[in-house]
Design a protein around this motif. Structure first.
Motif, mmCIF file in Angstrom:
data_model
loop_
_atom_site.group_PDB
_atom_site.id
_atom_site.type_symbol
_atom_site.label_atom_id
_atom_site.label_comp_id
_atom_site.label_asym_id
_atom_site.label_seq_id
_atom_site.Cartn_x
_atom_site.Cartn_y
_atom_site.Cartn_z
ATOM 1 N N GLY A 1 -6.551 2.798 -6.603
ATOM 2 C CA GLY A 1 -6.997 3.636 -5.492
ATOM 3 C C GLY A 1 -5.882 4.151 -4.605
ATOM 4 O O GLY A 1 -6.130 4.554 -3.470
ATOM 5 N N LEU A 2 -4.649 4.155 -5.087
ATOM 6 C CA LEU A 2 -3.531 4.616 -4.272
ATOM 7 C C LEU A 2 -3.247 6.100 -4.439
ATOM 8 O O LEU A 2 -2.526 6.674 -3.633
ATOM 9 C CB LEU A 2 -2.264 3.821 -4.603
ATOM 10 N N LEU A 3 -3.788 6.716 -5.460
ATOM 11 C CA LEU A 3 -3.580 8.143 -5.695
ATOM 12 C C LEU A 3 -4.897 8.882 -5.548
ATOM 13 O O LEU A 3 -5.937 8.444 -6.046
ATOM 14 C CB LEU A 3 -3.006 8.373 -7.095
ATOM 15 N N VAL A 4 -4.833 10.027 -4.859
ATOM 16 C CA VAL A 4 -6.019 10.855 -4.660
ATOM 17 C C VAL A 4 -5.744 12.204 -5.308
ATOM 18 O O VAL A 4 -4.755 12.870 -4.961
ATOM 19 C CB VAL A 4 -6.329 11.033 -3.148
ATOM 20 N N PRO A 5 -6.589 12.627 -6.261
ATOM 21 C CA PRO A 5 -6.355 13.909 -6.934
ATOM 22 C C PRO A 5 -6.265 15.068 -5.930
ATOM 23 O O PRO A 5 -7.078 15.177 -5.015
ATOM 24 C CB PRO A 5 -7.586 14.076 -7.839
ATOM 25 N N GLY A 6 -5.231 15.895 -6.084
ATOM 26 C CA GLY A 6 -5.046 17.053 -5.215
ATOM 27 C C GLY A 6 -4.266 16.759 -3.946
ATOM 28 O O GLY A 6 -3.958 17.668 -3.174
ATOM 29 N N TYR A 7 -3.952 15.498 -3.684
ATOM 30 C CA TYR A 7 -3.204 15.110 -2.488
ATOM 31 C C TYR A 7 -1.807 14.643 -2.883
ATOM 32 O O TYR A 7 -1.603 14.113 -3.970
ATOM 33 C CB TYR A 7 -3.900 13.955 -1.754
ATOM 34 N N SER A 8 -0.869 14.798 -1.967
ATOM 35 C CA SER A 8 0.466 14.232 -2.139
ATOM 36 C C SER A 8 0.480 12.907 -1.398
ATOM 37 O O SER A 8 0.186 12.860 -0.202
ATOM 38 C CB SER A 8 1.527 15.157 -1.541
ATOM 39 N N CYS A 9 0.820 11.836 -2.091
ATOM 40 C CA CYS A 9 0.754 10.500 -1.499
ATOM 41 C C CYS A 9 2.151 9.884 -1.415
ATOM 42 O O CYS A 9 2.940 9.984 -2.352
ATOM 43 C CB CYS A 9 -0.162 9.594 -2.314
ATOM 44 N N VAL A 10 2.412 9.215 -0.273
ATOM 45 C CA VAL A 10 3.688 8.556 -0.026
ATOM 46 C C VAL A 10 3.400 7.140 0.446
ATOM 47 O O VAL A 10 2.560 6.924 1.321
ATOM 48 C CB VAL A 10 4.497 9.314 1.052
ATOM 49 N N THR A 11 4.125 6.173 -0.134
ATOM 50 C CA THR A 11 3.974 4.779 0.293
ATOM 51 C C THR A 11 4.673 4.595 1.633
ATOM 52 O O THR A 11 5.855 4.871 1.768
ATOM 53 C CB THR A 11 4.584 3.825 -0.756
ATOM 54 N N ARG A 12 3.919 4.115 2.630
ATOM 55 C CA ARG A 12 4.483 3.861 3.965
ATOM 56 C C ARG A 12 4.883 2.402 4.145
ATOM 57 O O ARG A 12 5.810 2.092 4.857
ATOM 58 C CB ARG A 12 3.473 4.242 5.053
ATOM 59 N N HIS A 13 4.136 1.511 3.508
ATOM 60 C CA HIS A 13 4.422 0.086 3.671
ATOM 61 C C HIS A 13 4.000 -0.663 2.408
ATOM 62 O O HIS A 13 2.931 -0.410 1.865
ATOM 63 C CB HIS A 13 3.683 -0.476 4.884
ATOM 64 N N LEU A 14 4.845 -1.584 1.988
ATOM 65 C CA LEU A 14 4.547 -2.433 0.842
ATOM 66 C C LEU A 14 4.966 -3.849 1.193
ATOM 67 O O LEU A 14 6.089 -4.072 1.644
ATOM 68 C CB LEU A 14 5.317 -1.966 -0.401
ATOM 69 N N SER A 15 4.065 -4.791 1.030
ATOM 70 C CA SER A 15 4.432 -6.196 1.205
ATOM 71 C C SER A 15 3.923 -6.988 0.007
ATOM 72 O O SER A 15 2.857 -6.709 -0.537
ATOM 73 C CB SER A 15 3.873 -6.775 2.509
ATOM 74 N N VAL A 16 4.745 -7.941 -0.390
ATOM 75 C CA VAL A 16 4.403 -8.805 -1.518
ATOM 76 C C VAL A 16 4.421 -10.247 -1.003
ATOM 77 O O VAL A 16 5.401 -10.678 -0.399
ATOM 78 C CB VAL A 16 5.412 -8.644 -2.679
ATOM 79 N N THR A 17 3.323 -10.961 -1.225
ATOM 80 C CA THR A 17 3.225 -12.353 -0.806
ATOM 81 C C THR A 17 3.022 -13.216 -2.043
ATOM 82 O O THR A 17 2.127 -12.960 -2.843
ATOM 83 C CB THR A 17 2.038 -12.557 0.162
ATOM 84 N N ALA A 18 3.877 -14.226 -2.175
ATOM 85 C CA ALA A 18 3.760 -15.168 -3.292
ATOM 86 C C ALA A 18 3.420 -16.538 -2.729
ATOM 87 O O ALA A 18 4.042 -16.996 -1.770
ATOM 88 C CB ALA A 18 5.066 -15.229 -4.074
ATOM 89 N N VAL A 19 2.424 -17.171 -3.323
ATOM 90 C CA VAL A 19 2.036 -18.531 -2.944
ATOM 91 C C VAL A 19 2.293 -19.419 -4.160
ATOM 92 O O VAL A 19 1.697 -19.218 -5.214
ATOM 93 C CB VAL A 19 0.555 -18.605 -2.521
ATOM 94 N N LEU A 20 3.182 -20.395 -3.983
ATOM 95 C CA LEU A 20 3.538 -21.316 -5.059
ATOM 96 C C LEU A 20 2.924 -22.681 -4.768
ATOM 97 O O LEU A 20 2.933 -23.128 -3.618
ATOM 98 C CB LEU A 20 5.053 -21.475 -5.157
ATOM 99 N N GLU A 21 2.411 -23.324 -5.808
ATOM 100 C CA GLU A 21 1.874 -24.677 -5.657
ATOM 101 C C GLU A 21 2.146 -25.470 -6.926
ATOM 102 O O GLU A 21 1.794 -25.040 -8.021
ATOM 103 C CB GLU A 21 0.377 -24.644 -5.386
ATOM 104 N N ASP A 22 2.778 -26.619 -6.749
ATOM 105 C CA ASP A 22 3.000 -27.528 -7.864
ATOM 106 C C ASP A 22 1.838 -28.511 -7.881
ATOM 107 O O ASP A 22 1.624 -29.243 -6.917
ATOM 108 C CB ASP A 22 4.329 -28.270 -7.694
ATOM 109 N N PHE A 23 1.075 -28.518 -8.962
ATOM 110 C CA PHE A 23 -0.119 -29.366 -9.038
ATOM 111 C C PHE A 23 0.213 -30.848 -9.014
ATOM 112 O O PHE A 23 -0.580 -31.647 -8.550
ATOM 113 C CB PHE A 23 -0.921 -29.054 -10.293
ATOM 114 N N TRP A 24 1.378 -31.241 -9.536
ATOM 115 C CA TRP A 24 1.700 -32.668 -9.641
ATOM 116 C C TRP A 24 2.432 -33.195 -8.423
ATOM 117 O O TRP A 24 2.229 -34.331 -8.030
ATOM 118 C CB TRP A 24 2.498 -32.936 -10.914
ATOM 119 N N THR A 25 3.312 -32.400 -7.828
ATOM 120 C CA THR A 25 4.042 -32.897 -6.662
ATOM 121 C C THR A 25 3.321 -32.591 -5.356
ATOM 122 O O THR A 25 3.611 -33.212 -4.335
ATOM 123 C CB THR A 25 5.452 -32.272 -6.580
ATOM 124 N N GLY A 26 2.448 -31.604 -5.388
ATOM 125 C CA GLY A 26 1.764 -31.188 -4.162
ATOM 126 C C GLY A 26 2.589 -30.220 -3.334
ATOM 127 O O GLY A 26 2.157 -29.784 -2.270
#
Length: 182
Positions: free
Chosen positions: A150-175
């Motif tokens: 849903g980031l592109l709209v037909p007939g429109y020019s689109c520019v990314t203003r903000h991008l954030s990436v969040t990673a959540v890591l969890e080790d099942f054995w160590t906690g």
């Protein structure tokens, strides 16, 4: 003597297929309940095994992720997370790490005087076993397919203003857990 009291009366008329439909819906309900019971029993068995035979978790109490050694990125198709966990002491030399990545994207799309501000996000999850080195460290890189729709709209020019990436890591054995935002 006649009574003037109103007594509710339910009058039903069965159709030929009604009895069969009732059996089918009861059967479906029984199947759902059976699946729920099986899932609950499995969950309880896993929890009991961890509580009773939790020697691996007890040995791994010092394991933790190194925030400075964690990187997360997204190229529009694949999210890549690199990490390092130290002080890992798990029997068998292997630990299980869950990596969950969320990409939040804000775009501005224009067409003439019309402007659209669009915010979309998507999440991907990977659970993999990683080898523990002799010095108790786990180094890994997870690559997860991640599509934000849903980031592109037909007939429109689109520019990314903000991008954030969040990673959540969890080790099942160590906690050990870590939330990394890029």
């Amino acid at each position: 003597m006649l009574s003037t009291r109103k007594t509710p009366v339910l009058i039903t008329r069965r159709q030929p297929g009604d009895q069969h439909r009732t059996r089918r819906s009861l059967g479906a309900a029984r199947q759902v309940l059976a699946k729920f019971a099986a899932a609950a029993a499995t969950t309880m068995a896993v929890l009991a095994a961890l509580l009773v035979g939790g020697s691996s978790a007890a040995l791994a109490a010092g394991g933790h992720f190194v925030p400075g050694a964690t990187e997360a990125s997204w190229d529009g198709v694949v999210a890549t997370v690199s990490f390092r966990e130290v002080d890992v002491e798990v029997e068998g030399g292997v630990t299980t790490i869950s990596v969950k990545v969320t990409a939040d994207v804000n775009v501005v799309c224009t067409q003439g005087e019309s402007t659209l501000n669009i915010r979309r996000s998507a999440t991907a999850l990977d659970v993999t076993d990683y080898s523990i080195s002799d010095d108790g460290a786990v180094a890994g890189t997870a690559r997860l397919p991640l599509e934000v729709r849903g980031l592109l709209v037909p007939g429109y020019s689109c520019v990314t203003r903000h991008l954030s990436v969040t990673a959540v890591l969890e080790d099942f054995w160590t906690g050990a857990t870590l939330v990394h935002r890029a």
